[in-house]
Design a protein around this motif. Sequence first.
Motif: not given
Length: 305
Positions: A101-105, A250-251, A256-259
Amino acid sequence: MMNPWRLRLLSRLDTLGTIRAVAKAANLSPSNVSQQLALLEAETRTQLLERTGRRVRLTPAGLILARRARAILDHMDAVEAELRGLGEEPAGLVRMGAFQSAIHTMSVPAVTRLAREYPRLTVELLQLEPHESMPALRGGDVDIIITTTNFDELPLGPDLDLVPLATDPILLVTPLGHAAAGRGTVDIAAYADEPWAFDMPQSYMANLALRLCRQASFEPRVVCRFSNYLMTLQHVEAGLSIALLPGLAVDRRYRVATRALATPVTRTITAAIRRSGRSTPPRAAVRVVLDALRHNPHPPMPGHD
C-alpha cells in the motif's frame, strides 16, 4: 587477504540463516555458496562454519567475522561511493523496497518527482512486505525501505537510520450498502458472524486482523485470502466479505465504506537506510530519495462513510 565478496556471503549467512537463503539472494547455487565460504575459511585459517545435522551454522569465530565484515564492507562501499560522487549531482541506481500500500501512495509520487528533478538518478521499486524488507536492507539487496514499526518484531539496531513518514489507521472496510456502512467508530465484535477477507497466512495484515478479531472474542470466518489489496477491495465491493485494512490501502476507485475502530489501531510508516552507507549509489543519492519521501504530500485518508 580476505575476499570482500566472500565476506558479504558470510554476512548474509548471519542475516538470512541458511545456505539456501544466501544462494537465492545472491543468485548462486547452494554448492557454490558453500565452496566460497570454504575458501574464506582457508583465507582466514579459521573454522567459520559447523554442521548441526543437515544445517550449517556459524562458529563463534564465524559470528565475529560476519559482524565485523559488515563494518569492513560498509567502509569500503562508502569510500568508493564518495569518490564516485565528488562534485556530481545525485546519480545512479537507488533500490527502494516498499510494502504494497506504500508503493502507489508514497513511492510512486516520490519517484515521479525525482525523475523530473534528477534525470541522472534512477529509482528501482521492489515490493517487499515488512518481514522481507529489513533482511533485504541489511543484506545489501536494497538501499532504502519503507516499512512499518508497529506490531512486527523488527530487528532494529544502531546500524540503521529510521525516519518516521506517516501514521496509518486500521479501518473496517465494508460494501456501501452494508449495515456497518454508517458514521462514527465501530466495534468489530458486532460483526463476528460476517464473512471476512484476509491477507495471506503469516503476513503482517493477516496476523494483525486475526489478533484484533480474537481480542474481540471471536474467530473470524475467512472466506478468501488475497496478497493484493485491490483484489480484497473488489471482493468487498461485490458484497462478498468485509475486511480490516490500513487506510493507505483503501483505493477510492472502489465503492466501499470505511469505519474507524472504537479502539483505534494505527501503524507507523517508517523509512530506513543503512547508517554506514553500505550501498552501491553515493550516499547523496540515497538521501535525496529519503528527502523526497519525507516531503511527499501523502493523500488524505479515506473518509468514514
